[in-house]
Write an enzyme that holds these catalytic residues in place. Structure first.
Site: not given
Ligand code: ZN
Length: 533
Positions: A294-295, A298, A325
């Site tokens: 997830h990170e 980003h 996001e």
């Molecule tokens: Zn996030």
């Protein structure tokens, strides 16, 4: 703080800061636009110092310096605000907008449009409010951490009351759009142009569709075997695997880091410096794996923007938190929870994570990581229930801003909404309204961007699947570069050139819709749970 699922993206607070005694600019040898670029470069550099200090606060800082740290952050916020609202910056923007030689340059026009917006918004905030927000949010994090550990909302309540008051004051200064509400002014900072009423119009039908799916799963579904998730994996092996996956999908660890925090996040600090954090649970390795992916999503967005060339300009910063996001969700869920990903990843998991994985295959892993059931913690929620967690927060913070809900009533409101949407009785506040750090930072209006991110992610994924030849095969072979380049080209390199809604239409050919996400979820969860309708 820009954000996590586990994770969030820590938005480097609207940033740009040059040192107050920075080099003076020789106007005689520069065009107004060059002078503006130099000024923004300095402001962004000052902002990067603020981001670095914030990163340190969450990763390495000794507890005993909390007071000094809140003073440091408050001072930096004040300096930054001064530079962001200086008459010099305003004059430079004016000069460029009047400069006929710049007419017709689309990129310059986009930069000036966004700079004017930022300048006008920042100028509406009095300096004392900006420094007090920074001080209160730094202190709020300290009281929140303690209250959460002690499961004691009362210990956090006074800090939160103060932060909500400040958020309300901030919204009043920013101004409510005609026909809108106070909450819209806060939303606009994270997702420009979007209103609470628009979000509600997406959320209400989506809630019904998701509830229908979750109900079918609960009543008729045959759940997958979760044994692959229960293999004990030492932290060091998880860290090695996380770094391997990050490098494989294209996050450049030579221009970033991966550290450990309670609440994972990504911070795009400066050109060449994008930092990720994760957390490890030795009895559930997927928490860290998906938090890291997830990170990493980003981070890939941060690394995909043209920061070296355009540092400080809007065209090298993120368009909105919803789009930010979407990038994390796309890598975490659309890639990382696909069968194709596990076809590629399984041999590597067996090699790096250990012998315990030898008895499982890609298909059993794919099924296990797509287990769908209501749980208490947002950042650990599965794809089908996640958005309901966001809806609870959206309704609560909207009511806090309107005054329909008092801070003291928050735990009760939380628990009753949670029961209504997710069917669970919250055992204590650390599993309920104290679980997220956002409100302790004074970040109200932030949560809806998580749900928008999920919607954008599915829509971008459908478009990428149509536009890239043989995407499933590429993923199975671990060839992630074409997908990353597609995202670079369609999303990352534009920065804030287009608004989120326009960027979405340009990349996918359609306005934002909940249909791609529901197609994705229905198409995956029903077969896994052997539901044949
Ligand atoms: Zn996030």
């Amino acid at each position: 703080m820009s954000r996590r699922e586990a994770g969030d993206f820590h938005p480097a607070l609207p940033c740009t800061l040059p040192l107050p005694s920075g080099p003076s600019i020789d106007m005689t040898s520069q065009t107004p636009y060059q002078a503006l670029q130099s000024e923004l470069h300095e402001i962004a550099t000052l902002g990067s110092v603020q981001s670095l200090v914030s990163w340190d606060q969450e990763t390495k800082m000794p507890e005993a310096t909390a007071q000094a740290r809140s003073e440091q952050l408050s001072l930096l916020a004040g300096l930054l605000h001064e530079r962001q609202t200086s008459s010099r910056l305003g004059d430079l923007i004016d000069s460029c907008q009047d400069d006929s030689t710049l007419v017709g340059n689309e990129e310059v026009a986009a930069n000036l449009r966004e700079l004017r917006r930022d300048f006008d918004l920042a100028s509406k905030l009095p300096a004392d409010l900006v420094t007090e927000l920074a001080r209160a949010s730094s202190q709020g994090q300290g009281t929140w951490k303690k209250a959460r550990a002690e499961k004691d909302f009362g210990a956090f309540q006074p800090s939160l009351e103060h932060l909500v008051d400040l958020a309300r004051r901030k919204a009043e200064c920013l101004g409510v759009p005609e026909g809108g509400e106070l909450y819209d002014a806060l939303l606009d900072e994270y997702e420009p142009g979007v209103t609470a009423a628009e979000i509600e119009s997406i959320f209400i039908p989506l809630r019904d569709r998701l509830s229908g799916l979750i109900l079918d799963v609960a009543e008729e579904g045959t759940p997958p075997d979760e044994a692959p998730l229960r293999v004990h994996v030492e932290e060091s092996r998880q860290h090695q695997f996380g770094q391997f996956v990050l490098e494989s999908v294209g996050f450049n660890l030579g221009a970033g880091r991966l550290d450990i925090t309670t609440h994972p996040f990504c911070s795009g600090i400066a050109p060449g410096d994008t930092r990720l954090t994760t957390r490890y649970n030795e009895d559930c390795f997927t928490e860290a794996l998906y938090g890291t992916m997830h990170e990493g999503g980003h981070g890939i967005y941060e690394q995909g923007m043209l920061k070296t060339e355009n540092w400080g300009l809007p065209t090298s910063s993120a368009v909105s938190l919803g789009i930010h996001e979407s990038q994390s969700r796309l890598w975490e869920n659309l890639v990382g929870r696909s069968r194709e990903f596990w076809v590629w990843a399984m041999p590597h998991a067996q090699r790096i994570l250990g012998e315990g994985f030898k008895k499982f295959d890609a298909d059993s892993m794919y099924r296990a990581v797509n287990t769908a059931k209501p749980t208490f913690i947002r950042v650990e929620a599965d794809e089908s229930t996640y958005n309901l967690h966001v809806m609870v927060r959206f309704e609560i913070e909207r009511a806090l801003m309107s005054g329909d809900l008092q801070v003291a009533e928050l735990p009760q409101a939380w628990n009753s909404k949670f029961k209504e949407y997710l069917g669970l009785d919250v055992p204590d506040d650390s599993m309920g309204c104290l679980q997220d750090v956002h409100w302790a930072f004074g970040l109200l209006g932030y949560f809806p961007t998580y749900c928008l991110g999920n919607l954008y992610a599915s829509q971008l994924w459908e478009a990428a699947s149509e536009q890239l030849d043989g995407l499933p095969g590429l993923i199975e072979r671990g060839e992630f570069t074409p997908l990353r380049h597609w995202l670079n080209e369609k999303v990352h390199i534009h920065g804030r050139r287009y608004r989120a809604s326009e960027l979405c239409e340009r990349a996918t050919g359609e306005p934002l819709s909940a249909d791609p996400m529901m197609r994705h979820l229905e198409g995956k969860i029903r077969p896994i749970y052997a539901i044949d309708h």
